[in-house]
Design a protein around this motif. Structure first.
Motif, short mmCIF file in Angstrom:
data_model
loop_
_atom_site.label_atom_id
_atom_site.label_comp_id
_atom_site.label_asym_id
_atom_site.label_seq_id
_atom_site.Cartn_x
_atom_site.Cartn_y
_atom_site.Cartn_z
N ALA A 7 -4.40 -3.01 -13.19
CA ALA A 7 -4.33 -4.21 -14.45
C ALA A 7 -3.26 -4.08 -14.78
O ALA A 7 -2.41 -4.44 -15.25
CB ALA A 7 -5.97 -4.84 -14.28
N GLU A 8 -2.71 -2.39 -14.62
CA GLU A 8 -2.05 -2.14 -15.52
C GLU A 8 -0.55 -2.22 -15.77
O GLU A 8 0.07 -2.31 -16.30
CB GLU A 8 -2.42 -0.66 -16.64
CG GLU A 8 -2.48 0.37 -15.99
CD GLU A 8 -2.94 1.75 -16.18
OE1 GLU A 8 -2.73 2.80 -15.50
OE2 GLU A 8 -3.37 1.45 -17.38
N ASP A 12 3.79 -7.76 -8.79
CA ASP A 12 3.61 -9.27 -8.26
C ASP A 12 3.65 -8.82 -6.53
O ASP A 12 3.43 -8.38 -6.21
CB ASP A 12 5.01 -8.97 -8.04
CG ASP A 12 5.30 -10.18 -6.91
OD1 ASP A 12 4.40 -11.43 -6.93
OD2 ASP A 12 6.87 -11.21 -6.84
N LEU A 13 1.70 -9.39 -6.63
CA LEU A 13 1.19 -10.22 -5.34
C LEU A 13 1.56 -10.88 -5.05
O LEU A 13 0.96 -11.46 -4.38
CB LEU A 13 -0.48 -9.34 -5.79
CG LEU A 13 -0.61 -8.13 -6.10
CD1 LEU A 13 -1.89 -8.17 -7.01
CD2 LEU A 13 -0.17 -7.10 -4.92
N GLY A 14 2.60 -12.03 -5.17
CA GLY A 14 2.40 -13.41 -4.20
C GLY A 14 1.40 -13.96 -3.87
O GLY A 14 1.02 -14.08 -5.86
N ALA A 15 0.72 -14.84 -3.26
CA ALA A 15 -0.73 -15.84 -3.10
C ALA A 15 -1.52 -15.15 -3.40
O ALA A 15 -2.67 -15.64 -2.91
CB ALA A 15 0.15 -16.47 -1.96
N GLU A 59 0.89 -7.32 -1.39
CA GLU A 59 1.59 -8.13 -0.97
C GLU A 59 2.76 -7.87 -1.64
O GLU A 59 3.12 -7.98 -3.31
CB GLU A 59 1.01 -9.35 -1.24
CG GLU A 59 1.60 -11.12 -0.59
CD GLU A 59 1.74 -11.15 0.80
OE1 GLU A 59 2.30 -11.95 1.05
OE2 GLU A 59 1.58 -10.12 1.32
N ASN A 60 3.57 -8.78 -1.25
CA ASN A 60 5.92 -9.00 -2.48
C ASN A 60 5.50 -6.66 -2.24
O ASN A 60 7.03 -7.15 -2.91
CB ASN A 60 5.04 -9.18 -3.19
CG ASN A 60 5.87 -10.53 -2.97
OD1 ASN A 60 6.24 -11.47 -1.76
ND2 ASN A 60 5.08 -11.73 -3.90
N ARG A 61 5.51 -6.18 -1.39
CA ARG A 61 5.50 -4.63 -2.29
C ARG A 61 6.94 -4.39 -1.89
O ARG A 61 7.11 -3.62 -3.10
CB ARG A 61 4.58 -4.12 -1.29
CG ARG A 61 4.77 -3.46 0.18
CD ARG A 61 3.73 -2.21 0.23
NE ARG A 61 3.70 -2.20 1.68
CZ ARG A 61 3.11 -3.60 2.47
NH1 ARG A 61 1.97 -4.30 2.04
NH2 ARG A 61 2.31 -2.96 4.07
N SER A 62 7.76 -5.02 -1.29
CA SER A 62 8.84 -4.90 -0.73
C SER A 62 9.86 -5.62 -2.44
O SER A 62 10.98 -4.44 -2.21
CB SER A 62 9.71 -5.56 0.74
OG SER A 62 9.17 -6.86 0.29
N LEU A 63 9.51 -5.79 -2.51
CA LEU A 63 10.14 -6.32 -4.67
C LEU A 63 9.97 -5.66 -5.31
O LEU A 63 10.46 -5.93 -6.21
CB LEU A 63 9.45 -7.43 -4.51
CG LEU A 63 10.33 -8.87 -3.13
CD1 LEU A 63 9.72 -10.77 -3.78
CD2 LEU A 63 11.75 -8.89 -2.86
N TRP A 64 8.76 -4.65 -4.98
CA TRP A 64 8.39 -4.19 -6.28
C TRP A 64 9.75 -2.69 -6.97
O TRP A 64 9.91 -2.35 -5.95
CB TRP A 64 6.86 -3.34 -6.04
CG TRP A 64 6.07 -3.92 -5.51
CD1 TRP A 64 5.48 -5.24 -6.13
CD2 TRP A 64 4.68 -2.99 -5.39
NE1 TRP A 64 4.71 -5.91 -5.46
CE2 TRP A 64 4.33 -4.63 -5.86
CE3 TRP A 64 3.90 -2.15 -5.41
CZ2 TRP A 64 2.13 -4.68 -4.78
CZ3 TRP A 64 2.97 -2.10 -5.16
CH2 TRP A 64 1.82 -3.30 -4.71
N SER A 65 9.28 -1.94 -8.03
CA SER A 65 10.36 -0.93 -8.63
C SER A 65 9.96 -0.07 -8.40
O SER A 65 8.75 0.20 -7.00
CB SER A 65 10.13 -1.20 -10.32
OG SER A 65 8.34 -0.85 -10.28
N ALA A 66 10.93 0.60 -7.72
CA ALA A 66 10.65 2.37 -7.59
C ALA A 66 9.57 2.78 -8.30
O ALA A 66 8.75 4.04 -6.83
CB ALA A 66 11.81 2.81 -7.65
N ALA A 67 9.06 3.31 -9.72
CA ALA A 67 7.57 3.28 -9.67
C ALA A 67 6.91 2.70 -9.11
O ALA A 67 5.27 3.60 -8.85
CB ALA A 67 7.77 3.28 -11.63
#
Length: 202
Positions: A7-8, A12-15, A59-67
């Motif tokens: 939660a913290e 971005d987990l998309g749908a 989901e959408n992990r390709s769009l996550w930050s490097a951290a």
């Protein structure tokens, strides 16, 4: 309850937002019918927390930050694609649990196995291709229907009869015409189950 560590991060987990992935709403909602699809089972890959054991779909992990990507790989194991046997066991358990509190019927969409551009006649070495995986899942859903009485929305047959290539954008997403045909099938099944009166709807 969404694990605090997840939660913290506000990922971005998309749908599939965390609040949905960890919700009991499906088992508490008062519905006339439950309409599901094989698509998440076919496409999703769950990751399990190494220390605490809880799972989620990033989901959408390709769009996550490097951290955030580093956090995922440092703390979780990728469980890989869900197997047919496990998916059907999960669906059977889900149906049984929901039927403890509701008599509403289940309708589950299968998936079209005719993939755009695929032209195969020899399957040696092709055991894990998507079209074969889809066929296995569709057959598993038929066997689940035989065992539990769920209704199968046969998207594979619908698109095969009408021409799959003109009814979708890609392997998983239907265009407006394809959606209309599948919606018609759902209406027909709901009418058969006594949950929809086409005459009054018109």
């Amino acid at each position: 309850v969404v694990p605090p560590e997840l939660a913290e991060r506000n990922l971005d987990l998309g749908a599939y937002p965390a609040e949905t992935q960890f919700s009991n709403a499906f088992f508490e909602a008062d519905c006339d019918a439950f309409v599901l699809s094989l698509q998440p089972s076919v496409k999703m890959s769950l990751w399990r927390h190494r220390r605490d054991g809880w799972m989620f779909m990033p989901e959408n992990r390709s769009l996550w930050s490097a951290a955030d990507k580093a956090w995922l790989h440092e703390n979780f194991d990728d469980l890989g694609p869900l197997g047919v046997e496990q998916a059907m066991r999960d669906l059977r358990e889900l149906v049984a649990r929901r039927r403890e509190t509701s008599a509403a019927p289940f309708l589950i969409y299968d998936l079209c196995t005719a993939l755009p551009g695929e032209r195969l006649h020899v399957h040696t070495g092709m055991e894990d291709i998507l079209s074969t995986r889809l066929r296995r899942f569709n057959l598993g859903l038929v066997e689940l229907s035989q065992a539990t009485g769920i209704s199968v929305i046969d998207v594979d047959a619908i698109l095969s009869r009408e021409g799959a290539d003109r009814l979708r954008y890609d392997a998983m997403h239907l265009n407006a015409a394809g959606c209309r045909l599948v919606a018609q099938e759902v209406a027909d099944v709901l009418e058969d189950l006594g949950l929809f009166d086409r005459g009054s709807a018109e």
